[in-house]
Design an enzyme around this catalytic site. Sequence first.
Site, PDB file in Angstrom:
ATOM      1  N   HIS A 224      -5.692   5.601  -0.496  1.00 37.83           N
ATOM      2  CA  HIS A 224      -4.475   5.027  -1.067  1.00 37.83           C
ATOM      3  C   HIS A 224      -4.395   3.527  -0.811  1.00 37.83           C
ATOM      4  O   HIS A 224      -3.979   2.749  -1.684  1.00 37.83           O
ATOM      5  CB  HIS A 224      -3.256   5.746  -0.483  1.00 37.83           C
ATOM      6  CG  HIS A 224      -1.952   5.163  -0.910  1.00 37.83           C
ATOM      7  ND1 HIS A 224      -1.144   4.450  -0.044  1.00 37.83           N
ATOM      8  CD2 HIS A 224      -1.316   5.158  -2.107  1.00 37.83           C
ATOM      9  CE1 HIS A 224      -0.067   4.044  -0.681  1.00 37.83           C
ATOM     10  NE2 HIS A 224      -0.145   4.458  -1.938  1.00 37.83           N
TER      11      HIS A 224
ATOM     12  N   GLU B 203      -6.539   1.840  -3.258  1.00 38.72           N
ATOM     13  CA  GLU B 203      -5.876   1.785  -4.568  1.00 38.72           C
ATOM     14  C   GLU B 203      -5.025   0.517  -4.680  1.00 38.72           C
ATOM     15  O   GLU B 203      -5.051  -0.174  -5.705  1.00 38.72           O
ATOM     16  CB  GLU B 203      -5.002   3.028  -4.754  1.00 38.72           C
ATOM     17  CG  GLU B 203      -4.175   3.023  -6.030  1.00 38.72           C
ATOM     18  CD  GLU B 203      -2.879   3.777  -5.891  1.00 38.72           C
ATOM     19  OE1 GLU B 203      -1.820   3.238  -6.292  1.00 38.72           O
ATOM     20  OE2 GLU B 203      -2.906   4.918  -5.373  1.00 38.72           O
ATOM     21  N   HIS B 204      -4.294   0.186  -3.632  1.00 41.28           N
ATOM     22  CA  HIS B 204      -3.489  -1.038  -3.629  1.00 41.28           C
ATOM     23  C   HIS B 204      -4.379  -2.281  -3.714  1.00 41.28           C
ATOM     24  O   HIS B 204      -4.077  -3.224  -4.463  1.00 41.28           O
ATOM     25  CB  HIS B 204      -2.643  -1.105  -2.361  1.00 41.28           C
ATOM     26  CG  HIS B 204      -1.398  -0.274  -2.415  1.00 41.28           C
ATOM     27  ND1 HIS B 204      -0.135  -0.820  -2.323  1.00 41.28           N
ATOM     28  CD2 HIS B 204      -1.215   1.066  -2.551  1.00 41.28           C
ATOM     29  CE1 HIS B 204       0.770   0.142  -2.401  1.00 41.28           C
ATOM     30  NE2 HIS B 204       0.138   1.300  -2.527  1.00 41.28           N
TER      31      HIS B 204
ATOM     32  N   GLU C 230       5.941   1.399   2.097  1.00 36.51           N
ATOM     33  CA  GLU C 230       6.013   2.495   1.122  1.00 36.51           C
ATOM     34  C   GLU C 230       6.159   3.832   1.833  1.00 36.51           C
ATOM     35  O   GLU C 230       6.959   4.681   1.443  1.00 36.51           O
ATOM     36  CB  GLU C 230       4.761   2.498   0.247  1.00 36.51           C
ATOM     37  CG  GLU C 230       4.740   3.598  -0.798  1.00 36.51           C
ATOM     38  CD  GLU C 230       3.463   3.611  -1.617  1.00 36.51           C
ATOM     39  OE1 GLU C 230       3.195   4.640  -2.279  1.00 36.51           O
ATOM     40  OE2 GLU C 230       2.720   2.609  -1.612  1.00 36.51           O
TER      41      GLU C 230
END
Length: 452
Positions: free
Chosen positions: A80, A83-84, A160
């Site tokens: 993840h 992904e950022h 997040e």
Amino acid sequence: MHRLIRSLLVAVGLCVTSLCAAGLAAGSARAQIFHPTQFTLENGLQVVLIEDHRAPVVQHMIWYKVGAADEAPNVGGVAHYLEHLMFKGTPEIGPGDFSKIVAREGGRDNAFTTADYTAYHQLIASDRLPLVMKMEADRMTQLAPPADEAKRELQVVIEERLSRIDNNPGALFGEQFDAAQFLAHPYGRPVIGWPAVVRQLTLDDAMTFYRSYYAPNNAVLVVAGDVAPADLKRLAEKYYGLIPMRPIPPRSRVQEPPQLAARRLVMTDERVAEPSLRRSYLAPSRTAGRSEYATALSVLAEILNAPTGRLYKALVEGDGPAASASAWYSSLSLDQTTFGFGAVPKSGQSLDAVEQGLDAVLATLLKDGITDDELQQAKLVMKADTVYARDSLTGAAQLFGTAVCTGVSVEQVEAWPQQVAAVTAAQVLAAAQYVFDERRSVTGRLLPKHQS
């Protein structure tokens, strides 16, 4: 995701075959629902096209066959995090400029990470397709986020997690529940990662993951919309075809051992306004476990979860103890998945009454099976869903990407109506008897603090 796409996602395919590297004509000749075209470039990139010429728009998606369940435990959350970082620049495109360019051209872009795959997507005018393909191919090979940007982005990921998970008791409960369901398999770890592990992630961790898994022979290109097969093939070869394939580590995951005892957990939180019940059973997917039960389980989920289905009639309607009740099952999972239930009691009713009601529904199902009327109604609904599923570019692209990344072929997606039509009441009963074994269950209660 729209309900009709969710329905299709849980209903495709019966068993595992590899995606055929079929030619354009052969791919189209077998089409039944979406009329997909499929081919594979010499470097191993799989390509699926779902044509839709009603508007000059395309949904472009690059899927990588790697997700959070492929991480080492000491870098949980790195998929993840990467992904950022994929939006933080290459030598050709500055940090943050990828999305700015897409927006300037009138499009929208985003990305998502799951346990089994990671996907990047753009919805844009069809004449801008070469632009997004060029940029996506660039960051497939040339990702170079500056160290200061990577450090700031890790803080974004931490925030997040704080906003979506730590500040949400339902999400925290979900993490605990998954950890109870999967003792060994990495599906028991959150995709975003455990807090202590995420805080220690580094740019080197992310780039190591990137160099290990982000390659054309570990990716699937799915395009839905206004482009012809020959044109897409030409563009794919131009922008992606020159990227060399690389060795990809095998997907070696610890598999879940047989569950021999029912598990229960109770979580209390002062932020919880009303109690809720959750139950799940370890279940086969299209590609793991007793996959011959997958289609029957999809039909059963429709029977149980329909607006006037068994759960509603038994638990919600009239004097039933629940204000709401639902069931869910998604068969598109690389490894074993779950068949789950959730319910919230009516005011004045107890979770004990709700759980007893759910137990009664399952006991009746396991004893008497389903009726022919229930079976035919479920099939009609699932068939109707496919009629409308073709209308969504995003939904169509997501369906095929999810399927291919979890080992289900394009042909199986196309064949699912026939497979659903062939399901019998006896098969549904056999699937229910296999899955709804108390020893394979996890039951959880989320309670307000004062109910502890």
